[in-house]
Design a protein around this motif. Structure first.
Motif, PDB file in Angstrom:
ATOM      1  N   LYS A 138       0.871  -1.172   0.000  1.00  0.00           N
ATOM      2  CA  LYS A 138       0.000   0.000   0.000  1.00  0.00           C
ATOM      3  C   LYS A 138       0.910   1.226   0.000  1.00  0.00           C
ATOM      4  CE  LYS A 138      -4.020  -1.937   2.229  1.00  0.00           C
ATOM      5  NZ  LYS A 138      -5.020  -1.888   1.226  1.00  0.00           N
ATOM      6  N   ILE A 139       0.624   2.139  -0.899  1.00  0.00           N
ATOM      7  CA  ILE A 139       1.426   3.349  -1.030  1.00  0.00           C
ATOM      8  C   ILE A 139       0.599   4.512  -0.503  1.00  0.00           C
ATOM      9  CG2 ILE A 139       2.544   4.904  -2.677  1.00  0.00           C
ATOM     10  CD1 ILE A 139       3.267   2.389  -4.278  1.00  0.00           C
ATOM     11  N   ARG A 140       1.180   5.223   0.449  1.00  0.00           N
ATOM     12  CA  ARG A 140       0.498   6.362   1.090  1.00  0.00           C
ATOM     13  C   ARG A 140       1.327   7.614   0.833  1.00  0.00           C
ATOM     14  NH1 ARG A 140      -3.301   7.056   5.171  1.00  0.00           N
ATOM     15  NH2 ARG A 140      -2.960   8.834   6.549  1.00  0.00           N
ATOM     16  N   LEU A 141       0.683   8.628   0.277  1.00  0.00           N
ATOM     17  CA  LEU A 141       1.325   9.896  -0.030  1.00  0.00           C
ATOM     18  C   LEU A 141       0.622  10.984   0.772  1.00  0.00           C
ATOM     19  CD1 LEU A 141       3.447  11.301  -1.902  1.00  0.00           C
ATOM     20  CD2 LEU A 141       1.555  11.698  -3.493  1.00  0.00           C
ATOM     21  N   CYS A 142       1.396  11.777   1.507  1.00  0.00           N
ATOM     22  CA  CYS A 142       0.838  12.852   2.333  1.00  0.00           C
ATOM     23  C   CYS A 142       1.489  14.179   1.974  1.00  0.00           C
ATOM     24  CB  CYS A 142       1.073  12.570   3.815  1.00  0.00           C
ATOM     25  SG  CYS A 142       0.296  11.056   4.411  1.00  0.00           S
ATOM     26  N   VAL A 143       0.678  15.216   1.942  1.00  0.00           N
ATOM     27  CA  VAL A 143       1.148  16.592   1.774  1.00  0.00           C
ATOM     28  C   VAL A 143       0.530  17.368   2.923  1.00  0.00           C
ATOM     29  CG1 VAL A 143       1.222  18.612   0.291  1.00  0.00           C
ATOM     30  CG2 VAL A 143       1.219  16.326  -0.732  1.00  0.00           C
ATOM     31  N   ASP A 144       1.372  17.936   3.767  1.00  0.00           N
ATOM     32  CA  ASP A 144       0.900  18.517   5.028  1.00  0.00           C
ATOM     33  C   ASP A 144       0.112  17.434   5.765  1.00  0.00           C
ATOM     34  OD1 ASP A 144       2.072  21.092   4.950  1.00  0.00           O
ATOM     35  OD2 ASP A 144       0.473  21.832   3.664  1.00  0.00           O
ATOM     36  N   ASP A 145      -1.141  17.690   6.094  1.00  0.00           N
ATOM     37  CA  ASP A 145      -1.948  16.707   6.813  1.00  0.00           C
ATOM     38  C   ASP A 145      -2.936  15.964   5.918  1.00  0.00           C
ATOM     39  OD1 ASP A 145      -0.723  17.258   9.265  1.00  0.00           O
ATOM     40  OD2 ASP A 145      -2.059  18.960   9.617  1.00  0.00           O
ATOM     41  N   SER A 146      -2.892  16.196   4.619  1.00  0.00           N
ATOM     42  CA  SER A 146      -3.778  15.508   3.677  1.00  0.00           C
ATOM     43  C   SER A 146      -3.064  14.298   3.101  1.00  0.00           C
ATOM     44  CB  SER A 146      -4.187  16.435   2.537  1.00  0.00           C
ATOM     45  OG  SER A 146      -4.919  17.529   3.026  1.00  0.00           O
ATOM     46  N   CYS A 147      -3.713  13.137   3.151  1.00  0.00           N
ATOM     47  CA  CYS A 147      -3.097  11.899   2.672  1.00  0.00           C
ATOM     48  C   CYS A 147      -4.043  11.140   1.750  1.00  0.00           C
ATOM     49  CB  CYS A 147      -2.740  10.988   3.848  1.00  0.00           C
ATOM     50  SG  CYS A 147      -1.553  11.710   4.999  1.00  0.00           S
ATOM     51  N   GLU A 148      -3.451  10.395   0.841  1.00  0.00           N
ATOM     52  CA  GLU A 148      -4.165   9.474  -0.029  1.00  0.00           C
ATOM     53  C   GLU A 148      -3.393   8.173  -0.039  1.00  0.00           C
ATOM     54  OE1 GLU A 148      -7.126   9.933  -1.450  1.00  0.00           O
ATOM     55  OE2 GLU A 148      -7.275  12.038  -0.838  1.00  0.00           O
ATOM     56  N   GLU A 149      -4.111   7.058  -0.238  1.00  0.00           N
ATOM     57  CA  GLU A 149      -3.484   5.741  -0.210  1.00  0.00           C
ATOM     58  C   GLU A 149      -4.034   4.888  -1.344  1.00  0.00           C
ATOM     59  OE1 GLU A 149      -2.561   3.701   3.685  1.00  0.00           O
ATOM     60  OE2 GLU A 149      -4.165   2.411   2.935  1.00  0.00           O
ATOM     61  N   LYS A 150      -3.173   4.002  -1.867  1.00  0.00           N
ATOM     62  CA  LYS A 150      -3.569   3.150  -2.991  1.00  0.00           C
ATOM     63  C   LYS A 150      -2.721   1.892  -2.971  1.00  0.00           C
ATOM     64  CE  LYS A 150      -4.266   3.601  -7.963  1.00  0.00           C
ATOM     65  NZ  LYS A 150      -4.162   4.541  -9.086  1.00  0.00           N
ATOM     66  N   ALA A 151      -3.313   0.777  -3.392  1.00  0.00           N
ATOM     67  CA  ALA A 151      -2.554  -0.463  -3.547  1.00  0.00           C
ATOM     68  C   ALA A 151      -1.599  -0.311  -4.725  1.00  0.00           C
ATOM     69  CB  ALA A 151      -3.496  -1.636  -3.770  1.00  0.00           C
ATOM     70  N   SER A 152      -0.504  -1.069  -4.684  1.00  0.00           N
ATOM     71  CA  SER A 152       0.540  -0.920  -5.699  1.00  0.00           C
ATOM     72  C   SER A 152       0.070  -1.227  -7.110  1.00  0.00           C
ATOM     73  CB  SER A 152       1.752  -1.779  -5.358  1.00  0.00           C
ATOM     74  OG  SER A 152       1.371  -3.136  -5.205  1.00  0.00           O
ATOM     75  N   GLY A 153      -0.896  -2.112  -7.282  1.00  0.00           N
ATOM     76  CA  GLY A 153      -1.440  -2.380  -8.612  1.00  0.00           C
ATOM     77  C   GLY A 153      -0.959  -3.676  -9.213  1.00  0.00           C
ATOM     78  N   ASN A 154      -1.324  -3.865 -10.466  1.00  0.00           N
ATOM     79  CA  ASN A 154      -1.005  -5.061 -11.223  1.00  0.00           C
ATOM     80  C   ASN A 154       0.390  -4.928 -11.825  1.00  0.00           C
ATOM     81  OD1 ASN A 154      -0.812  -7.121 -13.104  1.00  0.00           O
ATOM     82  ND2 ASN A 154      -2.860  -6.818 -13.926  1.00  0.00           N
ATOM     83  N   PRO A 155       1.291  -5.885 -11.550  1.00  0.00           N
ATOM     84  CA  PRO A 155       2.658  -5.775 -12.078  1.00  0.00           C
ATOM     85  C   PRO A 155       2.734  -5.772 -13.607  1.00  0.00           C
ATOM     86  CG  PRO A 155       2.470  -7.617 -10.547  1.00  0.00           C
ATOM     87  CD  PRO A 155       1.117  -7.023 -10.696  1.00  0.00           C
ATOM     88  N   ASP A 156       1.658  -6.178 -14.280  1.00  0.00           N
ATOM     89  CA  ASP A 156       1.643  -6.141 -15.744  1.00  0.00           C
ATOM     90  C   ASP A 156       1.379  -4.732 -16.283  1.00  0.00           C
ATOM     91  OD1 ASP A 156       2.151  -8.875 -15.871  1.00  0.00           O
ATOM     92  OD2 ASP A 156       0.010  -9.375 -15.885  1.00  0.00           O
ATOM     93  N   ASP A 157       0.872  -3.841 -15.428  1.00  0.00           N
ATOM     94  CA  ASP A 157       0.643  -2.456 -15.845  1.00  0.00           C
ATOM     95  C   ASP A 157       1.975  -1.716 -15.872  1.00  0.00           C
ATOM     96  OD1 ASP A 157      -2.086  -2.916 -15.971  1.00  0.00           O
ATOM     97  OD2 ASP A 157      -2.479  -2.096 -13.977  1.00  0.00           O
TER      98      ASP A 157
END
Length: 149
Positions: free
Chosen positions: A51-70
């Motif tokens: 799971k990849i989590r990106l935060c800027v100041d106190d705002s964050c978004e998260e997403k699974a890494s995805g399909n390795p074929d992409d």
């Protein structure tokens, strides 16, 4: 005679076209101010391995890494449109989907760059920064990253 010459010039001026300048109207492309991260899912293992989590100041978004074929995937954290030419703190945390262990942790400051998707004389103005999420380097430059399979 004066009125007949003045009316067409007034119409041209009010429509935003200029006899001497811009002869095409502004396009309607939209853009958001944001900080984004791009990565190759294959760099992080199997399907949705992390799971990849990106935060800027106190705002964050998260997403699974995805399909390795992409060839690549991305994640963005939206910023206020009027954020302007500033520097913002950015944090990246990559955790194992199975164990919850931290795989990558990194932070930096992003200097936002002004973007004009419809040209400099047309709105909107967006402020952006983009990083590559890398398994060994953390937040790095996306320059040179091949975005095709």
């Amino acid at each position: 005679m004066r009125r007949s010459l003045l009316a067409p010039l007034l119409v041209v001026a009010l429509t935003g076209c200029s006899v001497f300048g811009q002869d095409t109207p502004c396009r309607q492309a939209d853009a958001d101010s944001q900080v984004s991260a791009v990565w190759r899912p294959a760099d992080f293992g199997g399907r949705d391995e992390v799971k990849i989590r990106l935060c800027v100041d106190d705002s964050c978004e998260e997403k699974a890494s995805g399909n390795p074929d992409d060839p690549f995937t991305s994640l963005r954290v939206r910023l206020p449109d009027d954020v302007g030419a500033t520097t913002v703190p950015v944090r990246l945390t990559v955790t194992s989907a199975k164990s919850g262990d931290t795989v990558v942790e990194d932070s930096t400051r992003a200097k936002l760059t002004e973007q004009h998707p419809n040209g400099t004389s047309c709105p909107p103005t967006a402020w952006t920064a983009t990083f590559r999420a890398h398994p060994e380097k953390g937040l790095s430059s996306p320059k040179g990253m091949k975005l095709q399979g």
